[in-house]
Design a protein around this motif. Structure first.
Motif, short mmCIF file in Angstrom:
data_model
loop_
_atom_site.label_atom_id
_atom_site.label_comp_id
_atom_site.label_asym_id
_atom_site.label_seq_id
_atom_site.Cartn_x
_atom_site.Cartn_y
_atom_site.Cartn_z
N LYS A 105 0.74 -1.14 0.08
CA LYS A 105 -0.11 0.02 0.06
C LYS A 105 0.79 1.24 -0.13
O LYS A 105 0.30 2.41 0.10
CB LYS A 105 -0.96 0.03 1.10
CG LYS A 105 -2.01 -0.99 1.12
CD LYS A 105 -2.99 -0.98 2.27
CE LYS A 105 -4.23 -1.83 1.98
NZ LYS A 105 -4.99 -1.40 1.05
N GLY A 106 2.20 1.08 0.05
CA GLY A 106 3.03 2.22 -0.06
C GLY A 106 3.46 2.93 1.25
O GLY A 106 3.87 3.84 1.28
N LEU A 107 3.01 2.23 2.30
CA LEU A 107 3.73 2.56 3.44
C LEU A 107 4.85 2.21 4.12
O LEU A 107 5.39 1.06 3.64
CB LEU A 107 2.55 2.16 4.74
CG LEU A 107 1.12 2.53 4.43
CD1 LEU A 107 0.32 1.78 5.46
CD2 LEU A 107 0.99 4.01 4.36
N LYS A 108 5.67 3.01 4.76
CA LYS A 108 7.04 2.62 5.20
C LYS A 108 6.73 1.64 6.24
O LYS A 108 6.05 1.58 7.03
CB LYS A 108 7.71 3.89 5.82
CG LYS A 108 7.89 4.60 4.14
CD LYS A 108 8.67 5.99 4.39
CE LYS A 108 9.03 6.76 3.43
NZ LYS A 108 9.16 8.09 3.62
N THR A 109 7.96 0.65 6.31
CA THR A 109 7.80 -0.27 7.62
C THR A 109 9.57 -0.14 7.97
O THR A 109 10.22 0.58 7.48
CB THR A 109 7.66 -1.73 7.03
OG1 THR A 109 8.59 -2.05 5.91
CG2 THR A 109 6.30 -1.76 6.50
N GLY A 110 9.65 -0.89 9.19
CA GLY A 110 10.95 -0.91 9.47
C GLY A 110 11.66 0.40 9.96
O GLY A 110 10.73 1.35 10.51
N LEU A 111 12.81 0.71 9.82
CA LEU A 111 13.43 1.85 10.30
C LEU A 111 13.00 3.01 9.62
O LEU A 111 12.72 4.23 10.20
CB LEU A 111 15.13 1.93 10.02
CG LEU A 111 15.85 3.03 10.08
CD1 LEU A 111 15.86 3.13 11.82
CD2 LEU A 111 17.12 2.91 10.12
N GLN A 112 12.57 2.80 8.17
CA GLN A 112 11.90 4.35 7.71
C GLN A 112 10.60 4.47 8.35
O GLN A 112 10.43 5.88 8.51
CB GLN A 112 11.66 3.81 6.27
CG GLN A 112 12.98 3.63 5.33
CD GLN A 112 12.71 3.26 3.98
OE1 GLN A 112 11.45 2.95 3.60
NE2 GLN A 112 13.59 3.67 3.01
N ALA A 113 9.97 3.63 8.80
CA ALA A 113 8.72 3.82 9.36
C ALA A 113 9.06 4.44 10.74
O ALA A 113 8.34 5.21 11.31
CB ALA A 113 7.69 2.69 9.58
N SER A 114 9.93 3.88 11.24
CA SER A 114 10.33 4.32 12.86
C SER A 114 10.57 5.89 12.68
O SER A 114 10.47 6.75 13.42
CB SER A 114 11.58 3.70 13.49
OG SER A 114 11.75 4.16 14.53
#
Length: 145
Positions: A105-114
């Protein structure tokens, strides 16, 4: 610095914040508490609505992945925190499922989301907890029953 009377909080890393998911109820004994994550945030005043939209996007992913909703509490009086979120902890398989759907869905995960999460908050704490449970159950556990 977080005051000692602040509510304990969840989600070890935003990776877990983005998850907001539950362990299946059948994976533990009926009377044993589960493991949950508690997140307590102090939001940046100009970013509160954007923070809620960011979390709502992840909540949508959680729902689509078949995970229970996180319980949210909003500060109205007292200490300096803005929001507390409580969610059961995830298994590795559940986290992988949520991450895959979020990425799709184009959402960031992991370190990028953090890193993205941190643009909305001035402070946050997170921790694992056991529960929900009752004081009676805790006494029984402490006494070896």
């Amino acid at each position: 610095m977080i005051s000692p009377n602040r509510f304990f909080a969840i989600l070890v890393g935003v990776l877990l914040i983005s998850a907001s998911l539950a362990l299946p109820q059948g994976s533990r004994a009926a009377d044993a508490p589960g493991k949950a994550l508690v997140l307590c945030t102090g939001s940046l005043p100009a970013s509160i609505l954007n923070f809620l939209k960011w979390m709502a996007a992840r909540e949508t992913v959680d729902k689509e992945a078949g995970m229970p909703a996180t319980q949210w509490y909003m500060h109205t009086n007292g200490d300096s925190w803005d929001f507390v979120a409580i969610a059961p902890a995830l298994t590795e398989a559940q986290q992988a499922k949520v991450d895959a759907l979020a990425t799709k869905k184009g959402l960031k995960t992991g370190l990028q989301a953090s890193l993205e999460f941190r643009q909305f908050v001035s402070t946050h704490t997170d921790t694992f907890v056991n529960g929900p449970t009752t004081a009676t159950q805790l006494v029984q556990q402490a006494q070896g029953h």
